[in-house]
Design a protein around this motif. Sequence first.
Motif, PDB file in Angstrom:
ATOM      1  N   ASP A   7       0.884  -1.473   0.022  1.00 35.00           N
ATOM      2  CA  ASP A   7      -0.085  -0.048  -0.100  1.00 35.00           C
ATOM      3  C   ASP A   7       0.862   1.426   0.010  1.00 35.00           C
ATOM      4  O   ASP A   7       0.430   2.273   0.387  1.00 35.00           O
ATOM      5  N   ALA A  47      10.076   9.649   1.767  1.00 37.93           N
ATOM      6  CA  ALA A  47       8.827   9.336   2.154  1.00 37.93           C
ATOM      7  C   ALA A  47       8.370  10.421   3.281  1.00 37.93           C
ATOM      8  O   ALA A  47       9.356  10.880   4.000  1.00 37.93           O
ATOM      9  N   GLU A  78       3.613   9.177   8.434  1.00 40.98           N
ATOM     10  CA  GLU A  78       1.973   9.104   8.384  1.00 40.98           C
ATOM     11  C   GLU A  78       1.711   8.923   9.834  1.00 40.98           C
ATOM     12  O   GLU A  78       0.780   9.523  10.302  1.00 40.98           O
ATOM     13  N   VAL A 100       5.485   4.778  10.916  1.00 35.65           N
ATOM     14  CA  VAL A 100       4.885   4.375   9.554  1.00 35.65           C
ATOM     15  C   VAL A 100       5.209   5.601   8.522  1.00 35.65           C
ATOM     16  O   VAL A 100       4.909   6.808   8.907  1.00 35.65           O
ATOM     17  N   TYR A 101       5.819   5.284   7.351  1.00 32.03           N
ATOM     18  CA  TYR A 101       6.211   6.405   6.291  1.00 32.03           C
ATOM     19  C   TYR A 101       5.185   5.820   5.107  1.00 32.03           C
ATOM     20  O   TYR A 101       4.936   4.886   4.948  1.00 32.03           O
ATOM     21  N   ARG A 102       4.875   6.998   4.343  1.00 31.75           N
ATOM     22  CA  ARG A 102       4.089   6.883   3.035  1.00 31.75           C
ATOM     23  C   ARG A 102       4.902   7.461   1.868  1.00 31.75           C
ATOM     24  O   ARG A 102       5.260   8.634   1.943  1.00 31.75           O
ATOM     25  N   THR A 146       3.397   2.029   2.023  1.00 31.37           N
ATOM     26  CA  THR A 146       3.755   2.538   3.128  1.00 31.37           C
ATOM     27  C   THR A 146       5.237   1.645   3.723  1.00 31.37           C
ATOM     28  O   THR A 146       5.365   0.643   3.054  1.00 31.37           O
TER      29      THR A 146
END
Length: 743
Positions: free
Chosen positions: A596, A617, A620, A627-629, A598
Motif C-alpha cells: 500500500d 517518504a 504518516e 509508518v512512512y508513506r 507504506t
Amino acid sequence: MRKPVSDSYPEVGTLADWLRASSDEELRRLFELRPDLATPPPPDFDILAARVEIRVSVVRALEGLDLFTSEVAAALTLLPAPVPIGRLAGFCGGLDVSAAVRALRARCLVWGPDEALRVIPSVSDAFGHRPLGLGRPVRDCLAGHRAPQLARLYAALARPLAGITDPASGVADNGHAGGPGATAGGDEGTNPSVAPGLAGGLAELARTAGAIRAAAGQGLSPRPAPAADRTPPRELLINAIATALADRELVELLAAECSPAARQILDRLLDAGSPLGSTAEAERLCAPQDASTPVEELLARGLLIGVDSHEVELPREVGLALRGARPAGRLHPEPPALTGRSVDPGSVDPAAALAAETIARQVTTLLDAWGATPVVPLRTGGISVRDLRAAARLLDVPERVAAFVIELADAAGLVGRTDSADTRVVPTTAYDRWLLAEPADRWAALVAGWAWAATVSSLVGERDARGKQIAALSLEVRRPAAATLRHLVLTALAAAPEGVAPSPDAVRALIAWRAPRRAGPLLDRLVEDTLFEAELLGLTGRGVPAATGRALASHLAPEDATAGWASGPDALVDLLARTLTPLLPEPVEELLLQADLTAVAPGPLAPWVAGEIAELADVESTGGATVYRFSEASLRRALDAGRTAAEIHELLGRLARSGVPQALRYLIDDTARRHGLLRVGPAESYLRCDDPALLAEVVSARATQGLGLRQIAPTVVISPLPAAQLLDGLRAAGYAPAGEGAD
C-alpha cells in the motif's frame, strides 16, 4: 601550600586572622560557595574579610542554606558572642547543630572555633528584628510608650514581688507606693505563691525600685508627690520592666494569672512564626484587675506590648521565657518527605524512554517544516499566534506543548533568525549537525539546553503588564532566575522514593525546606511547569523520576557540590546520553515495505537511515513503530535533490527486509520518467537575437564576462542582471542592443 587548619580551630582575634589561618582547601571551598568574593581577586585577607561582611554577598550566601541551617544561623544572632557550640545546641532544644555550623563556617557566615563561634554582623541584619518568630527586645517595643504608661506597666510587674526580701539590702519591701511591693490597687500584702527563686531572679528589679523612688522624689511619704514629680524617668522604668520580663519565673507566673483565652493567644503567637498581632485594643493599657478582654489581660501584664494603634508584639524576653527548654522554638532538622501516588517502578523508565523519543521527533518535524517554509517573526521578535497554532496542528499537540517544543529547540540552539533585512525564523547549522547525531545524543542536547534556559514557556499566550499577549521566542518569556529555580525543582523531584510520583505540593514543601529564602510566585509556577515539562522530556515516567531525571539531578546537585559545575555542558550531554541509551531499543537499519506504498520502521532508525527515508517518504504515524508513506510528491522531492531512479531502487532494496513491492517500483519509475520534462531556472533578463553567430560572439566576448550571460537556446541568452543593467553593460562592450517589453 598553606598549612591545613586542624579540626580544633585555632584561637584568632579577628575575621581576617581567621581567614589567614584557613587551609587552601577551605579557601577554595569558600570561593566556590561564594564566587562573588573572588571577583576581582582580593589582594589580601583584610580585603577578603571586608568582602565577606558585605550585606549583598551575605544575603546571596544565605539563599543557599536549607531551613535548619538558616534557623541555626538565626539562633546564633540571638546569643551574645562568642557562643560555645554546646550552648547553641541547648538553645536549639538539644538538637545536633554540628553539620549546620560546618555549612555556615564553610560560607564564612560564622567563624571561630566550636568553643567561641561568632556570626558575621550582616547575618543579623539579614534576619531582621524578629528572627525565629521572636519579637524585638522589650526596650525596643517600649520605645513609643510615655512615662505614665510605663509606670502603670511597672506597677503591674512589681506586684508579684510584694513581701519578697531584696537580696541586696536584706530589707523587705512592704509595698510603698510605686515600689516593687505595691499592688495594682495600692493595697499592701504578700504573695505566697511566688517561688523562692523569683527573688534572686528579680534582684535587679528590687534594686531599681529605690532608684526610681529617689529619682521621682516620692520617698516613703504616704502623701502623693506633685504631678510633675510623680512619674519616674522613662529610662529607669524601661530598664526595670526589661529586667522583670527577662525573668522566666515571673513571666510564667504572669501567664498563669491570665485566662485560658489569653494563654491561647500567647500560644498562637509563639507558634505562628510572627510575634505580631492585629487588634483594635493595642493602646488599651489598664491595670490587670480592670482588664475585660484577653488582649487587655496580656497588655496589662507586659506579655504583649502595643507598638502602634492597631498592632501588638510579643516581646523577645517573653517569647524566650514561655518557650521553656526550646528557646529557639520548633526547628526543622529534617526535610519533609515527598509523598504522592504509587506507580509500578518497572513502568517508569520505559515510559520515559518513549517520551524522550517523542520529543526529539517533534523537534525534528517542526524544524523540517520551518526549514521548508520559514516563519516570519513579529516586529517584537516572537512568532505570531497563527504560526503557534500551525505548529500545534503540525505536531498534533495542544498549543502549550507546541510552545514548549519551540522554546526547547531555541534553547538547544537549533533555531535562529536570519540576518538579512527580510528576517525569517529558520533552523540553524547546528540543527544539521544535530540530525546526524545518535538518538540519545540528540535528546541529551535538548535536555541540556532546557536545563539552563532562562525561559518560561508556559507564559506564552498570557498577557503582560501592558495587556499584550506574550509570544513564543519573545523576550517576554525570559526570566533570569528560571534556570536556578528549575534546578531546585529537579533536584527536589529526584529525592522521591522509587515508585512514588510526588505531588506538586509535596515538591513545594521540600523546596521550602531546602531553599526557604527563594520562595515567590515564579517558583510556584515553575514547580508545576517543571513537573509537566520533565514528563514531556522523559526525565520522569508517569510522574516518577526516571534514571534520566536522577542522572540530571546528580549533575545539578552532586555530592561533591563542585563536580557538576566544573564538568561543563558537554559532560552533561554525555552523562544523559549514556543514561538514556540502555533504555532505548537498538537502532535498526531495515524497513518493512508494504504493497500500500507504506514503510514501517520496526524500531528507532539509525541516523543515516532516518535521513535517507525522510527524503523519500513522509511520516504518516508515530508510536512504537513509525509508518512512512511514499507518494509522487515525496519521490519528486528526492529527485529534485539529485537522486536518480536507479539510486532510489538500490537504496530501498538494501533497506527492505522482504523486498520492494511492485507497486512502489512502478511509482518510482513513473515519477522519474515525468520528472524534469519541464525545466525552471532563475533569470532576471534575457537577450535574444535572430543571428546565432552574433549571439555566440556576445556570450564569448571578454568585455561581457561580468554580465553573467548563459545561452539556453541558439537564439536566446539569459542574465541574472536586471534589463537596464544588461543594456548598459552591452553598450559599454560596444554593442547596440534595444530593449523590449512584454508587448
